[in-house]
Design a protein around this motif. Structure first.
Motif: not given
Lengths: 221, 850
Positions: B40-44, B50-52, B343-345, B356-357
């Motif tokens: 969860i940490h890595l994905i988030n 990625d969003f930034a 599922l995506g980021g 999909a970061p």
């Protein structure tokens, strides 16, 4: 050596003391039998000497430095046991998950002996108790007599000042009992160690240097 | 120390070889907890980064952005020019952003109008590359430039011809019913791989799409010696009310706030998994300490200090935790990679859709999760270690593990009720607290306290239930089973506590999901009053369609129009949806699922009705007035009521079309609710079809939307069923392990019974009954705790984390069925222990007991 003076113990729910003002000495190299009826307090006395139970009063000096185990805290009592006392039990109490050699090496590890030394001493003791090839074997494959021999080796491997033996032949047949007793006494004498042997057996008591009888009224010699 | 380490290693190795299955399972449970948390940490982390990056790519790297607070609003050029004259400003890049469809495609793309000279300084990723070989006009003559992702999409759409993405090709840009031709003149080489962007000259865009004398945003680069805070403060006071200044910190806070509650909830789930691992380490180590109590006592007699006896059990716990946590890190990384691909980021949360970061593991977080895994296993081993430290050596050497005697535990009922009651009251008090740091931290703590209260009440309930049962006339094996449990309260408590925790968590999730589903079902009834819905994605609906619908021959009895926009109330929070609806000011409840009091608005003040999330996030209530950033200014509106909304987590405001238009708003509908004439439903759909094809509109009937919504709901909670199953398996495993250990500890007693004439079936039945009775206690307490935790999840965690309120709906039939299945499974799990009891070598056990 062992010097017990003015020792008293009363269980919390008992109406009278189990024993009071007990005193005796076991000289270095001397083997003393402790006999008495069931419930008279032999095991409690042994536990007090080993520092497993605390006496209400008195002192118990062990070894050449005559350290009073009653006055020590729990950790120091454990350290004194590791250094100065060897144990032989009726039920053998050999650790089933360690090999025979590892079982014998436990007191050496507890004394902090370097790894290089304990292998040689373990091997030597195994030879002295007649189990030279048994080192790598697991306890489950040993007979009762063999297990008690392992226990004797473990009790003596670190050259303790005192050996406490609680009914050392109680679980053995007469022939094996005789062999194991002879071995125990021989090795104890050989190391010039003091020993207190708790027993119900007159034969075992007779083999010792001296007999102490614990009665509800006190200790008789 | 080296010698003691060797002894310690011998004992650890022995523990691993003799209790392989239990040790491995504990290790796997720790690994699972660490893996979930770390994944969860890595994905988030990856998703946020990625969003930034995505924002930076489109927005560039300005020091500040001047923007309208209303998505329909704009920044007047006069204001931009005034800011540009400020000596503190190095450059200001004006931008117009709008959504258009290309040809008949349904998915809109973002069209960005830039001034290429200022963009070079602030938004280098948006700089176009002209294709020299194509006979196409350049940027200043109407050429448009597409990102690589859009070019790929265009090529895909026309696979048989080379015209799809060919430079020089004419694209038709559609917004509403308006269409403009544009020529593809090149690409945007620095755009991110998944951005669907078109870039054109700002003047060209403004001429076709507006706004006149205004732009969407001004992106500011300050002079090197300017102080951003001072500059921001100065201009914030001078800007018109409908504008705001955003800085980079606002953007990162907003992105973080977007998924914060979802992330924390997932982390709590990971924590539950880690706690499960700790529980398994606890059960394994406790039974291990109980089984080896004679051995530890012997080591104590031989001179192993109390501290070392404590340390040994902790080290054995750590020996489970370290490999478990290391395995968890590897597994977590693999899960993170797999989940982001599947599922995506946002793990399906819908916050950063489409990305999909790349997953980049860093040493510091990995070490933190490694430490967490080790801490969990140490926590699990600490009580068994303490018990091992406190064992009376002489007694343990003689009789094995010394439990607290029955006589000691059989205290009066009232004093034994004190701790569970105190914990339950503390949980109740915590559940009343407001969110801390905008998170339901007190709610989570209350859940933990409910579980501890349940475990603490187990001995009392065992005593009451078993005391009553043993007073009944029962056959000997059953009586023995009852006495055994009563005399081994610690083992019974351990066995029951696993079931209490697992059944409570399972029941609570079932209750929460059921309550939520019932609430969503009822909500859908209210928000989908029309049989048919039509919507356009982000661009206004074509006027000719609206005109055709108004004709008498249109097959509809009623048409309601809606327009969607967004507002920025707080730059650090996600945008709030503005819904302009044809709603009756006197009867908003006819269209909105109103939840509280409805107040009649003053005749002269525009009225709004806010959603529950909006009320909670901004602490608003009916009857208050709110200054809403609308139509380029701040307008005072009256809050007429609060309505339930499960669709927009960050708040929504409904305003009536009349009020909106009276305020000067241009009502451009994006959605329609349609009531076909009775008996003409099929004709109505057929009537809409050509419009949908021509303008890329979506048409759906309410049943389809309801089915889709509930299916999305069920899918999003599907993972909880897997977690519930895992929790139950772990609880049953705990019961089986502890019962087996209990049989082992009572081997002499059982062997004596065997010698006295109890046959194998009687012994087996006695042990299985014991398992069933412990499971009954576990399930009963678990059910009670589950209802309590379900209520906390429904009434505290959901509203505080996601701002979703709902009524508690307890699915008793499902819970009772689950309890019955658990009891049956518990009896099956205790068969293992029962089999052990029947296989005891009676003669050998009795001989060794002499």
């Amino acid at each position: 050596m062992l010097h017990v003076a003015d020792l008293a113990k009363q269980h919390s729910r008992a109406s009278r003391p189990l024993f009071s003002a007990l005193g005796f000495t076991i000289a270095a190299g001397e083997i003393v039998a402790l006999v008495g009826e069931s419930g008279v307090g032999k095991s409690t006395l042994l536990n007090c000497i080993a520092g497993l139970e605390t006496a209400d009063r008195g002192s118990i000096a062990i070894g050449p430095q005559a350290l009073d185990i009653v006055a020590l805290d729990e950790t120091a009592r454990a350290a004194l046991r590791a250094r100065s006392i060897g144990f032989v039990f009726q039920a053998f109490h050999i650790l089933p998950t360690l090999t025979v050699a590892q079982n014998i090496a436990v007191p050496l590890l507890l004394c902090g002996l370097p790894a290089g030394e304990h292998a040689a001493r373990t091997r030597a003791l195994l030879e002295r108790v007649g189990l030279a090839s048994f080192g790598p074997r697991w306890p489950a494959s040993l007979s009762g007599g063999e297990l008690q021999r392992v226990a004797i080796a473990r009790a003596l491997v670190h050259h303790p000042a005192l050996v406490l033996a609680d009914e050392p032949t109680g679980n053995l047949d007469p022939r094996t009992a005789g062999e194991v007793l002879a071995l125990l006494l021989e090795r104890v004498r050989e190391q010039h160690t003091s020993a207190l042997v708790v027993t119900h057996s007159q034969h075992v008591a007779q083999c010792c240097d001296r007999i102490l009888t614990l009665t509800p009224d006190g200790l008789l010699e | 120390m080296q010698a003691l380490s060797r002894l310690s290693w011998w004992l650890i190795r022995a523990q691993f070889t003799t209790r392989r299955a239990a040790t491995l399972l504990s290790m796997l449970a720790v690994a699972l907890g660490v893996a979930l948390g770390y994944a969860i940490h890595l994905i988030n982390d990856a998703a946020l980064a990625d969003f930034a990056r995505a924002m930076k790519s489109v927005q560039g790297d300005p020091d500040a952005v001047i923007a309208a607070r209303d998505s329909a609003g704009s920044v007047p050029l006069a204001t931009l020019n005034a800011i540009a004259r400020d000596p503190a400003v190095l450059v200001i890049a004006a931008v117009i952003e709008t959504r258009v469809r290309i040809d008949n495609a349904r998915t809109p793309v973002t069209l960005i109008g830039i001034d290429v000279f200022s963009a070079a300084a602030v938004m280098p990723d948006l700089l176009p590359r002209h294709n020299e070989q194509a006979a196409a006009p350049n940027l200043f003559n109407g050429g448009v430039y597409a990102s690589p992702a859009l070019l790929a999409k265009l090529a895909q759409r026309a696979p048989d011809s080379d015209s799809g993405a060919r430079p020089g090709r004419t694209l038709t840009l559609v917004r509403g019913e308006q269409q403009w031709p544009a020529t593809l003149a090149g690409d945007l080489p620095a755009a991110r791989p998944d951005d669907l962007l078109l870039v054109a000259d700002i003047a060209w865009v403004q001429e076709r799409f507006g706004p006149v004398d205004a732009v969407s945003e001004g992106r500011v680069r300050l002079a090197p010696d300017s102080d951003l805070a001072t500059w921001r403060k100065k201009w914030a006071q001078q800007l018109p009310a409908g504008l705001l200044i955003r800085v980079a910190d606002d953007d990162s806070a907003r992105v973080s706030n977007l998924s914060r509650a979802y992330r924390v909830n997932l982390n709590v789930l990971a924590l539950v998994a880690l706690l499960t691992g700790a529980f398994l380490v606890f059960a394994t180590q406790l039974t291990s300490v109980a089984q080896r109590s004679t051995q530890f006592a012997l080591l104590g007699v031989l001179g192993l200090s109390p501290r070392m006896r404590l340390l040994q059990v902790l080290l054995e716990g750590l020996a489970i935790g370290v490999p478990g946590a290391l395995l968890g890190l590897g597994l977590g990384y693999a899960l993170a990679v797999a989940f982001t691909r599947l599922l995506g980021g946002d793990l399906g949360g819908g916050y950063f859709a489409g990305s999909a970061p790349p997953i980049i593991p860093l040493p510091a977080p990995a070490l933190v999760f490694l430490a967490l895994g080790c801490l969990a296993s140490l926590a699990g081993a600490s009580y068994p270690a303490y018990l091992n430290r406190m064992q009376p050596l002489a007694q343990a050497l003689k009789t094995g593990f010394a439990q607290q005697s029955h006589a000691d535990t059989a205290r009066a009922t009232l004093p034994r009720l004190r701790l569970p009651l105190f914990l339950a009251l503390a949980a109740l008090a915590l559940a009343q607290l407001p969110p801390l740091f905008a998170l339901p931290l007190a709610g989570y703590a209350a859940i933990a306290l409910v579980l501890v209260a349940g475990i603490a009440s187990a001995p009392l309930l065992t005593q009451l239930l078993f005391g009553w049962l043993s007073a009944q006339a029962l056959p000997a094996p059953q009586r023995i089973a009852l006495q055994n449990v009563a005399q081994a309260p610690l083992m019974a408590q351990v066995a029951a506590s696993g079931l209490i925790v697992s059944f409570a968590l399972t029941a609570s999730m079932v209750i929460m999901v059921s309550s939520f589903r019932v609430a969503v079902d009822q909500w859908l009834d209210h928000v989908l009053p029309a049989p048919l819905y039509l919507r356009s994605k982000a661009t206004p609906l074509p006027q000719d369609l609206l005109a055709a619908l108004a004709q008498p021959d249109a097959p509809f009895t009623r048409v309601e129009r809606m327009a969607n926009a967004s507002l920025i109330i707080d730059p650090q929070r996600p945008q709030v949806a503005l819904l302009v609806r044809e709603i009756d000011r006197r009867d908003p409840a006819a269209r909105l699922p109103v939840t509280g009091p409805l107040l009649a608005p003053p005749a002269t003040t525009p009225a709004v009705w806010i959603s529950e999330p909006m009320a909670e996030i901004y602490r608003l209530a009916p009857g208050q007035t709110l200054r809403l950033p609308l139509l380029g200014r701040e307008i005072e509106v009256f809050i007429g009521g609060v309505w339930r909304d499960y669709g927009r987590q960050f708040g929504a405001v409904v305003i009536s079309r009349q009020d909106y238009q009276q305020l000067g708003g241009d009502f451009q509908p994006t959605d329609l609710a349609l009531w076909p004439r009775p008996g003409e439903e099929a004709h109505a759909s057929a009537w809409l079809a050509p419009w949908a094809d021509q303008y890329g509109l979506e048409v759906a009937d309410s049943a389809e939307i309801r089915r889709l919504s509930l299916s999305i709901f069920d899918k999003s909670f599907a993972v909880t069923y897997a977690l519930e199953a895992a929790a139950m398996l772990i609880g049953l495993f705990g019961l089986a392990v502890t019962l087996a250990a209990s049989v082992w500890l009572r081997a002499r007693e059982l062997a004596t019974l065997g010698a006295l004439g109890f046959d194998r079936r009687m012994l087996s039945r006695a042990v299985m009954l014991e398992g069933a009775l412990i499971a009954t206690v576990g399930v009963l307490i678990g059910l009670a705790c589950g209802v309590g935790i379900g209520a906390i999840l429904t009434h505290v965690v959901n509203p505080q984390a996601f701002h979703w309120r709902m009524a508690l709906a307890i699915p008793w039939a499902a819970l009772v069925t689950g309890a019955a299945i658990t009891l049956a499974a518990a009896v099956l799990a205790s068969r293992h222990a029962a089999r052990q009891a029947t296989r005891l070598p009676v003669a050998q056990v009795l001989a060794s007991a002499q």
